[in-house]
Design an enzyme around this catalytic site. Structure first.
Site, mmCIF file in Angstrom:
data_model
loop_
_atom_site.group_PDB
_atom_site.id
_atom_site.type_symbol
_atom_site.label_atom_id
_atom_site.label_comp_id
_atom_site.label_asym_id
_atom_site.label_seq_id
_atom_site.Cartn_x
_atom_site.Cartn_y
_atom_site.Cartn_z
ATOM 1 N N LYS A 219 0.813 -1.230 0.000
ATOM 2 C CA LYS A 219 0.000 0.000 0.000
ATOM 3 C C LYS A 219 0.841 1.272 0.000
ATOM 4 C CE LYS A 219 -4.350 -2.037 1.145
ATOM 5 N NZ LYS A 219 -5.364 -2.393 2.118
ATOM 6 N N ARG A 254 -3.451 -10.495 4.727
ATOM 7 C CA ARG A 254 -3.855 -10.456 3.313
ATOM 8 C C ARG A 254 -2.681 -9.920 2.507
ATOM 9 N NH1 ARG A 254 -5.967 -6.993 -0.478
ATOM 10 N NH2 ARG A 254 -7.638 -7.839 -1.808
HETATM 11 N N1 HH2 Z 1 -7.367 -4.055 0.689
HETATM 12 C C1 HH2 Z 1 -7.690 -4.097 -0.614
HETATM 13 C C2 HH2 Z 1 -8.773 -4.862 -1.056
HETATM 14 N N2 HH2 Z 1 -9.482 -5.616 -0.195
HETATM 15 N N3 HH2 Z 1 -9.881 -6.385 1.999
HETATM 16 C C3 HH2 Z 1 -9.576 -6.357 3.305
HETATM 17 N N4 HH2 Z 1 -10.277 -7.085 4.177
HETATM 18 N N5 HH2 Z 1 -8.534 -5.601 3.790
HETATM 19 C C4 HH2 Z 1 -7.768 -4.829 2.970
HETATM 20 O O1 HH2 Z 1 -6.850 -4.136 3.473
HETATM 21 C C5 HH2 Z 1 -8.067 -4.809 1.573
HETATM 22 C C6 HH2 Z 1 -9.161 -5.616 1.124
HETATM 23 C C7 HH2 Z 1 -6.902 -3.281 -1.596
HETATM 24 O O2 HH2 Z 1 -5.866 -4.039 -2.160
HETATM 25 P P1 HH2 Z 1 -5.942 -4.708 -3.614
HETATM 26 O O3 HH2 Z 1 -7.009 -5.750 -3.650
HETATM 27 O O4 HH2 Z 1 -4.616 -5.192 -4.009
HETATM 28 O O5 HH2 Z 1 -6.245 -3.502 -4.570
HETATM 29 P P2 HH2 Z 1 -7.509 -3.055 -5.402
HETATM 30 O O6 HH2 Z 1 -8.568 -2.649 -4.426
HETATM 31 O O7 HH2 Z 1 -6.997 -1.915 -6.232
HETATM 32 O O8 HH2 Z 1 -7.975 -4.225 -6.238
#
Ligand code: HH2
Length: 273
Positions: A219, A254
């Site tokens: 992040k 995660r």
């Molecule tokens: N962060 C993201 C997405 N889902 N779910 C939980 N429970 N906690 C988190 O910190 C979290 C999440 C964001 O990361 P990513 O899926 O890599 O990115 P994007 O939202 O751009 O797909």
């Protein structure tokens, strides 16, 4: 770990590793890489072979400024992937803000609902309750990724996040959700110092007695603090943030980089008192 083993483990005290599988064209660190069904399924299987306990399948980016995805399109992206991974014996979690998407994914065998909007929507809680699956309640300042970074004005960020998640957990449990996992929502409507404070004081969230999930992987606050522009280059910072959280009692991590996280968690288990 098969779905039953995952659910048993969730009730125990091991630290579990959730691998990220974004079936999106625009996620902040891996958008477009696993947008085709076969690429997504292969990658999900790879995450398991690298040591993930569960694969978190998402069809909508929630990065600040991402385009919202209608539920039908999100379903089109994620449902075949969920089906194929479940058929291969993988424990799957569905990362969605839409109750209809959660319903279909859990109907297809997903064992965990991961809701970044904090189970605010009563129909999302109803889906988890009806299917008797645990749900992640994540804190986001306002339930809209387009606006969340405009709302970072907390009194004490930790106190407010803990209070919000306590209410959401009690509501969900009272409505029949069998277990609620709490997540401070790193990067979701928080400044860099607020993200740091949430991890430093994660024990205050852990003290509520529910399993806690931490998602700091790649992040932006890591990029800012370590002066690392490219999201893929933030593995070292991600590991440090996650191990600090695990030391304070986080039970689920995660992460995008599963192999390195599995190794780090194994070492942590050997070293922790
Ligand atoms: N962060 C993201 C997405 N889902 N779910 C939980 N429970 N906690 C988190 O910190 C979290 C999440 C964001 O990361 P990513 O899926 O890599 O990115 P994007 O939202 O751009 O797909």
């Amino acid at each position: 770990m098969n779905p039953d083993q995952f659910l048993t483990a969730l009730a125990g005290d091991d630290v579990l590793l959730m691998g990220v599988l974004n079936v999106t064209p625009d996620s902040f660190s891996d958008g477009g890489r696993y947008y085709e069904l076969s690429d997504a399924v292969d990658y999900g299987l790879r995450l398991i072979s690298e040591g993930a306990d569960i694969v978190d399948v998402g069809g909508e980016s929630t990065r600040p400024g991402a385009e919202p995805v209608p539920a039908e399109e999100e379903l089109r992206r994620v449902l075949p992937v969920v089906r194929d991974l479940v058929a291969a014996g993988v424990a799957v979690s569905i990362d969605t803000r839409h109750a209809d998407v959660a319903d279909a994914a859990v109907g297809a065998g997903a064992v965990l609902v991961n809701d970044v909007s904090g189970l605010r929507d009563p129909s999302m809680r109803a889906v988890a309750a009806r299917h008797r699956v645990p749900a992640v309640a994540m804190h986001m300042s306002v339930p809209d990724p387009a606006l969340m970074q405009q709302f970072t004005d907390y009194g004490d960020v930790v106190t407010e996040v803990v209070a919000f998640l306590l209410v959401q957990a009690e509501l969900a449990l009272a409505e029949g959700v069998p277990m609620v996992v709490l997540d401070p929502g790193i990067g979701f409507g928080k400044t860099v110092p607020q993200n740091v404070e949430l991890i430093r004081r994660l024990d205050e969230l852990v003290a509520l007695g529910h399993p806690v999930l931490i998602g700091a992987s790649r992040k932006r606050f890591i990029g800012v603090l370590t002066d690392t522009e490219q999201a893929d280059d933030r593995l070292g910072g991600s590991l440090a943030a996650h191990l600090a959280a695990v030391d304070r009692g986080a039970r689920l991590v995660r992460a995008h980089d599963v192999l390195a996280h599995r190794q780090a968690l194994t070492m942590w288990r050997h070293l922790a008192r």
